[in-house]
Design an enzyme around this catalytic site. Structure first.
Site, PDB file in Angstrom:
ATOM      1  N   ASP A  81       0.803  -1.245   0.000  1.00 36.42           N
ATOM      2  CA  ASP A  81       0.000   0.000   0.000  1.00 36.42           C
ATOM      3  C   ASP A  81       0.826   1.280   0.000  1.00 36.42           C
ATOM      4  O   ASP A  81       1.951   1.323   0.476  1.00 36.42           O
ATOM      5  CB  ASP A  81      -0.991   0.012   1.176  1.00 36.42           C
ATOM      6  CG  ASP A  81      -0.358  -0.299   2.536  1.00 36.42           C
ATOM      7  OD1 ASP A  81       0.641  -1.035   2.579  1.00 36.42           O
ATOM      8  OD2 ASP A  81      -0.875   0.194   3.548  1.00 36.42           O
ATOM      9  N   GLU A 142      -0.812  -2.276   5.176  1.00 37.43           N
ATOM     10  CA  GLU A 142       0.135  -2.276   6.300  1.00 37.43           C
ATOM     11  C   GLU A 142       0.080  -0.941   7.035  1.00 37.43           C
ATOM     12  O   GLU A 142       0.193  -0.891   8.259  1.00 37.43           O
ATOM     13  CB  GLU A 142       1.558  -2.557   5.803  1.00 37.43           C
ATOM     14  CG  GLU A 142       2.538  -2.896   6.923  1.00 37.43           C
ATOM     15  CD  GLU A 142       2.977  -1.702   7.742  1.00 37.43           C
ATOM     16  OE1 GLU A 142       3.171  -1.853   8.969  1.00 37.43           O
ATOM     17  OE2 GLU A 142       3.130  -0.593   7.188  1.00 37.43           O
ATOM     18  N   GLU A 143      -0.112   0.135   6.286  1.00 40.44           N
ATOM     19  CA  GLU A 143      -0.067   1.478   6.899  1.00 40.44           C
ATOM     20  C   GLU A 143      -1.185   1.676   7.912  1.00 40.44           C
ATOM     21  O   GLU A 143      -1.059   2.501   8.810  1.00 40.44           O
ATOM     22  CB  GLU A 143      -0.145   2.564   5.819  1.00 40.44           C
ATOM     23  CG  GLU A 143       1.057   2.588   4.876  1.00 40.44           C
ATOM     24  CD  GLU A 143       2.367   2.999   5.551  1.00 40.44           C
ATOM     25  OE1 GLU A 143       2.339   3.387   6.733  1.00 40.44           O
ATOM     26  OE2 GLU A 143       3.409   2.903   4.882  1.00 40.44           O
ATOM     27  N   ARG A 180      18.880  -6.495  12.601  1.00 42.32           N
ATOM     28  CA  ARG A 180      18.576  -6.154  13.988  1.00 42.32           C
ATOM     29  C   ARG A 180      18.243  -7.441  14.754  1.00 42.32           C
ATOM     30  O   ARG A 180      17.344  -8.184  14.345  1.00 42.32           O
ATOM     31  CB  ARG A 180      17.381  -5.190  14.009  1.00 42.32           C
ATOM     32  CG  ARG A 180      16.786  -4.925  15.363  1.00 42.32           C
ATOM     33  CD  ARG A 180      17.646  -4.068  16.260  1.00 42.32           C
ATOM     34  NE  ARG A 180      17.123  -4.147  17.622  1.00 42.32           N
ATOM     35  CZ  ARG A 180      17.786  -3.839  18.721  1.00 42.32           C
ATOM     36  NH1 ARG A 180      19.038  -3.411  18.641  1.00 42.32           N
ATOM     37  NH2 ARG A 180      17.230  -3.957  19.894  1.00 42.32           N
ATOM     38  N   HIS A 366       7.697   8.387   4.755  1.00 50.53           N
ATOM     39  CA  HIS A 366       6.442   9.148   4.890  1.00 50.53           C
ATOM     40  C   HIS A 366       6.635  10.641   4.568  1.00 50.53           C
ATOM     41  O   HIS A 366       5.791  11.452   4.910  1.00 50.53           O
ATOM     42  CB  HIS A 366       5.796   8.991   6.281  1.00 50.53           C
ATOM     43  CG  HIS A 366       5.332   7.583   6.567  1.00 50.53           C
ATOM     44  ND1 HIS A 366       4.275   7.301   7.406  1.00 50.53           N
ATOM     45  CD2 HIS A 366       5.758   6.383   6.119  1.00 50.53           C
ATOM     46  CE1 HIS A 366       4.109   5.983   7.462  1.00 50.53           C
ATOM     47  NE2 HIS A 366       5.003   5.407   6.683  1.00 50.53           N
TER      48      HIS A 366
HETATM   49 NI    NI Z   1       6.283   0.879   5.686  1.00 54.37          NI
END
Ligand code: NI
Length: 395
Positions: A81, A142-143, A180, A366
């Site tokens: 998305d 997902e957002e 990570r 973003h």
């Molecule tokens: Ni993302």
């Protein structure tokens, strides 16, 4: 096997950049990824994969069957998305849709899912099949932190033994990989708190119950209590981002509504937060005679990367690109990622893909000027494909 994977991947690179630019020009908002999913299904079918469409509302799943020598099923998840942002990159393949932009790199993630499927499908032909099966998950929304749960509800994780994911990262050089261990992202929950007092004349506070003053006490007590009653090595961030109350300068407000986000990294801390917040809210409100209504909505848990699978992706990246292109990330992010919901069903790991440029400014995720250094696409697909290949020889 790494050299075979690189040999398959190198000639695919121009095609993958073309795919990524097509996706970038045609972003869709969360839960509306119909054209993206149809495009993804077309590319997957053209490499001979069986595709299930409209899984998880607007998602898609494709499976590359193995020889059955290994009964495990590996999943590779990418998200599709865009965001409600007006793009300002000035690129010739910028979004053609006003107010919608791939500003979080999900166009790159989708491309990596497709590229990995193309590489592994070709490798399977060359090798007479891979030992076990691989399921590619193309996730919507997902957002809005909805898509993973939609995919899981539609059976995307049934039978899955392990899951791999990737996210672009604009502070890591393009073509490098960030690894990570442990917590990668935070648990993120939503908070709505309504405090109700009693209205009165602004000159006669003793006859009223001042909801604004009590709200201020609640916020202050919560922020102080975080520093005194939580283990400082297990961070909590509580942000009240919106507050409304009162009607006139000389009238005591009878109600205040506040909205906030609550972030934490440690699962035990996260589990304890709703009761901890309620205790403080209830105590302060009771002390001053106010009533409250607290709505605590669970968002997504923290992404906790599995040790063995993180070692697998680290070694795949280091063998493919050398140690100097692999960064072990010392800190998690307090951002959120609904990849965590898959981890309730199988262990998994998500790596970060560096997309920074050396010779031009880099903007955060973003941001309306966020751009991706496309050299990262080849790095991403080879790392993902090789990690997936190595999975069959790693227990
Ligand atoms: Ni993302």
């Amino acid at each position: 096997m790494l050299s075979q994977i690189k040999d398959i991947a190198a000639p695919l690179a121009p095609r993958l950049i073309e795919i990524r630019r097509h996706l970038h020009s045609n972003p869709e908002l969360s839960g509306q990824e119909y054209k993206t999913a149809a495009y993804v299904a077309g590319v997957l079918s053209s490499c001979g994969l069986h595709v299930q469409e409209l899984v998880g509302k607007t998602g898609a799943i494709a499976t590359l069957p193995g020889t059955g020598e290994d009964s495990r099923l590996l999943a590779i998840r990418t998200d599709m998305d865009g965001l409600p942002i007006q793009e300002r990159t000035g690129l010739d393949y910028a979004s053609q849709l006003p107010g919608i932009m791939h500003a979080c790199g999900h166009d790159v993630h989708t491309t990596i899912g497709l590229g990995t499927a193309m590489i592994l499908a070709q490798l399977a032909v060359q090798q007479g099949g891979l030992p076990g099966s691989i399921r590619f998950l193309f996730q919507p929304a997902e957002e809005t932190a909805q898509g993973a749960s939609w995919m899981i509800r539609d059976g995307a994780m049934a039978g899955v033994s392990a899951i791999l994911g990737v996210h672009t990262f604009p502070t890591i050089p393009g073509g490098s990989i960030g690894i990570r261990y442990g917590a990668l992202t935070a648990a993120a929950d939503d908070l709505e708190l309504i405090i109700t007092g009693e209205s009165g004349h602004g000159a006669r506070p003793h006859e009223a119950i001042d909801a604004i003053w009590i709200a201020a006490q609640v916020i202050t007590t919560l922020q102080q209590a975080i520093s005194r009653t939580h283990n400082p090595l297990r961070p909590v961030v509580l942000t009240v981002g919106q507050i409304q109350g009162g009607r006139a300068p000389n009238v005591i407000a009878d109600q205040v509504r506040m909205l906030g986000t609550v972030r934490s990294l440690h699962p035990e801390t996260s589990a304890a937060l709703p009761a901890w917040i309620e205790k403080i809210v209830a105590s302060v409100c009771q002390m001053y005679g106010a009533k409250y209504q607290l709505n605590y909505r669970r968002g997504v848990p923290s992404v906790q990367n599995d040790l063995a699978l993180t070692q697998l992706t680290e070694s795949a990246a280091a063998e493919a690109w050398g140690n100097d292109r692999v960064q072990i990330l010392p800190e998690p992010s307090l951002g959120a990622e609904d990849f965590s919901l898959y981890l309730d069903h199988a262990p998994g790991t998500m790596f970060r893909l560096g997309v920074a440029f050396e010779d031009q400014p880099n903007y955060p995720l973003h941001h309306p000027q966020f751009q991706v250094n496309e050299v990262a696409i080849l790095t991403g697909v080879v790392t993902m494909a090789y990690a997936a290949y190595k999975y069959w020889f790693h227990r």
